[in-house]
Design a protein around this motif. Structure first.
Motif, PDB file in Angstrom:
ATOM      1  N   ASP A  34     -63.117  83.601  56.660  1.00 13.93           N
ATOM      2  CA  ASP A  34     -62.692  83.312  55.297  1.00 13.93           C
ATOM      3  C   ASP A  34     -61.339  82.635  55.330  1.00 13.93           C
ATOM      4  O   ASP A  34     -60.609  82.691  56.304  1.00 13.93           O
ATOM      5  N   GLU A 130     -71.166  77.094  57.037  1.00 18.68           N
ATOM      6  CA  GLU A 130     -70.778  78.316  56.354  1.00 18.68           C
ATOM      7  C   GLU A 130     -69.662  77.988  55.363  1.00 18.68           C
ATOM      8  O   GLU A 130     -68.896  77.045  55.556  1.00 18.68           O
ATOM      9  N   VAL A 131     -69.576  78.773  54.305  1.00 17.14           N
ATOM     10  CA  VAL A 131     -68.533  78.576  53.302  1.00 17.14           C
ATOM     11  C   VAL A 131     -67.186  79.035  53.865  1.00 17.14           C
ATOM     12  O   VAL A 131     -67.055  80.166  54.340  1.00 17.14           O
ATOM     13  N   ALA A 134     -65.061  82.000  51.439  1.00 22.38           N
ATOM     14  CA  ALA A 134     -65.986  83.050  51.031  1.00 22.38           C
ATOM     15  C   ALA A 134     -65.334  84.104  50.147  1.00 22.38           C
ATOM     16  O   ALA A 134     -65.934  84.542  49.159  1.00 22.38           O
ATOM     17  N   ASP A 135     -64.120  84.531  50.476  1.00 20.42           N
ATOM     18  CA  ASP A 135     -63.459  85.550  49.653  1.00 20.42           C
ATOM     19  C   ASP A 135     -63.238  85.062  48.233  1.00 20.42           C
ATOM     20  O   ASP A 135     -63.423  85.805  47.264  1.00 20.42           O
ATOM     21  N   LYS A 138     -66.593  85.009  46.359  1.00 21.09           N
ATOM     22  CA  LYS A 138     -67.039  86.364  46.019  1.00 21.09           C
ATOM     23  C   LYS A 138     -66.233  86.947  44.861  1.00 21.09           C
ATOM     24  O   LYS A 138     -66.770  87.699  44.038  1.00 21.09           O
ATOM     25  N   VAL A 146     -73.839  85.433  44.706  1.00 14.84           N
ATOM     26  CA  VAL A 146     -73.357  85.350  46.084  1.00 14.84           C
ATOM     27  C   VAL A 146     -74.462  85.730  47.060  1.00 14.84           C
ATOM     28  O   VAL A 146     -74.672  85.063  48.078  1.00 14.84           O
ATOM     29  N   THR A 150     -76.474  83.971  50.593  1.00 18.91           N
ATOM     30  CA  THR A 150     -76.052  84.682  51.803  1.00 18.91           C
ATOM     31  C   THR A 150     -77.244  84.968  52.697  1.00 18.91           C
ATOM     32  O   THR A 150     -78.276  85.452  52.240  1.00 18.91           O
ATOM     33  N   LEU A 155     -72.178  83.617  53.996  1.00 16.15           N
ATOM     34  CA  LEU A 155     -72.316  82.807  52.782  1.00 16.15           C
ATOM     35  C   LEU A 155     -72.385  81.332  53.172  1.00 16.15           C
ATOM     36  O   LEU A 155     -71.511  80.818  53.873  1.00 16.15           O
ATOM     37  N   TYR A 158     -71.624  77.090  47.913  1.00 18.07           N
ATOM     38  CA  TYR A 158     -70.734  77.385  46.792  1.00 18.07           C
ATOM     39  C   TYR A 158     -71.530  77.421  45.487  1.00 18.07           C
ATOM     40  O   TYR A 158     -72.198  76.436  45.140  1.00 18.07           O
TER      41      TYR A 158
END
Length: 431
Positions: A34, A130-131, A134-135, A138, A146, A150, A155, A158
């Motif tokens: 993240d 991957e994103v 992520a934090d 979320k 989300v 996932t 994740l 977007y």
């Protein structure tokens, strides 16, 4: 806009930002970790780009969104005057974006829009990153949204909208108040007015209603990633529901018309159409065509063996993904995060009628007062998640819809309906 970006950057951790997003893309197809951060950073800080400069990105979006998307990308460029950034926005339907990416990721867009059911195949092919934020994602979106993007705890996209579904749209001078609640009365009113009722019955995205309404629903995907799972169901109930739909469509054969949902707005404009089942992407077109005569509602009920059953639909979300083959992974991640932020989502709600996924944007008066968005949200409570559906689901179920409405079909032939159901389910499983 700067406030939005500042909020995002305020939680970024520069030491771990975009780990794995250097010149070599990791085997898992994306940035790891993240992005959290330095409280002193602002929207004009450019450290997140690393050494990336002379940045050239391609963005794919549906045709209706291209003009707005260009303006949003221009605004993004202005936030980073220290960097030389060019962004090409190209019209590409979301339903085709995933296929194009699989065909050749090296020539596909760096940033692209996709529906939730495309994520599985892109993850398996390792062509989606991957994103990196992520934090942030979320924190700003519901857990359900989300989870839809996932896979194995990672994740991959977007969230862009919370409205990838359909609803009843109608001319309120044709369908009388209260009659929008039952499919039978909608058809009756359209027939009385000499208008058409349009449903894309040969498209599995819509024709799934004919089996979902009876309790036969998808229940995720097997561990192999390609085999569809279904809930337990009562065959007799499913068959009776299929017969009820078929019987209505045959009884109102001069009123019911199976056409692409994209024909509904033009049908309203020409006065041919009285009602239809349309999607969120045509909200503005339908509103423009009908003006004060525009009304929207969740899908109606249908009577099956004397019982009114709420029609169950398919519902999903739309996402923005980052191509694992992009030459500018940091810039692409930053842009994807920006385009799915609160401000951009509100702009899409205002200009395109799209329902935001962002928690704050979704609570705005603009969204709450939108009749179409309210109808889509209500229908979402009576739907099956699109993320639970494999790609090979759609063609067999579309064929089922075509058979139910075919002139040669006898709705009262129970044996035929049972065989049609069995063949449909078997064809979904035969990969």
């Amino acid at each position: 806009m700067k406030k939005i970006i500042a909020g995002v950057l305020a939680v970024m951790m520069m030491a771990t930002a975009f780990a794995g997003c250097g010149e070599q893309t990791p085997a898992n197809g994306g940035a790891t970790g993240d992005v959290a951060g330095d409280e002193s950073k602002t929207s004009s800080d450019v450290e997140l780009f690393g050494e990336e400069d002379n940045i050239s990105l391609k963005v794919w979006g549906p045709d209706k969104s291209v003009d707005l998307l260009k303006r949003q990308c221009d605004a993004f460029i202005k936030l980073y005057p220290e960097k030389k950034i060019s962004i090409e926005v190209v019209a590409q339907g979301e339903s085709d974006a995933g296929t194009q990416l699989l065909n050749d990721a090296t020539t596909a867009a760096d940033v692209f829009g996709i529906p939730s059911d495309h994520i599985n195949k892109l993850v398996r092919a390792k062509v989606i990153q991957e994103v990196a934020f992520a934090d942030e994602v979320k924190a700003n979106n519901s857990e359900t949204i989300v989870e839809d993007a996932t896979r194995d705890g990672v994740l991959y996209a977007y969230p862009e909208t919370a409205d990838n579904g359909y609803y009843l749209v109608y001319d309120n001078t044709v369908v009388k108040e209260g009659n929008e609640k039952k499919l039978e009365t909608v058809l009756e009113d359209c027939k009385a007015a000499g208008k058409k009722f349009i449903v894309s019955a040969g498209d599995g995205f819509y024709s799934c209603m004919f089996i979902f309404t009876a309790g036969l629903k998808t229940d995720g995907i097997e561990d192999d990633g390609i085999t569809q799972k279904f809930t337990d169901y009562n065959e007799d109930e499913v068959v009776a529901t299929m017969q009820a739909f078929s019987k209505l469509f045959h009884e109102y054969s001069t009123t019911f018309q199976s056409l692409s949902a994209d024909k509904i707005p033009s049908g309203f404009s020409t006065g041919v159409c009285g009602a239809g089942i349309d999607g969120s992407w045509n909200v503005v077109a339908d509103q423009t065509a009908l003006g004060d005569k525009y009304s929207a509602a969740k899908l109606p009920t249908i009577t099956v063996n004397g019982e009114d059953k709420q029609i169950i639909s398919m519902f999903g979300y739309k996402f923005i993904g980052v191509n694992a083959a992009t030459k500018f992974p940091r810039a692409a991640q930053i842009l994807a995060n920006y385009l799915t932020g609160e401000e951009c989502q509100l702009q899409r709600a205002e200009e395109l009628g799209w329902c935001p996924s962002n928690n704050v944007a979704a609570q705005s008066d603009l969204v709450k007062n939108n009749e179409a968005i309210s109808a889509i949200r209500e229908q979402a409570e009576n739907s099956v998640p699109m993320g639970n559906v494999v790609q090979q689901f759609f063609e067999p179920v579309g064929n089922l819809g075509n058979q139910l409405i075919a002139d040669k079909t006898d709705p009262s032939n129970t044996d035929y309906m049972k065989e049609l159901l069995k063949e449909t389910l078997q064809n979904i499983k035969d990969v």
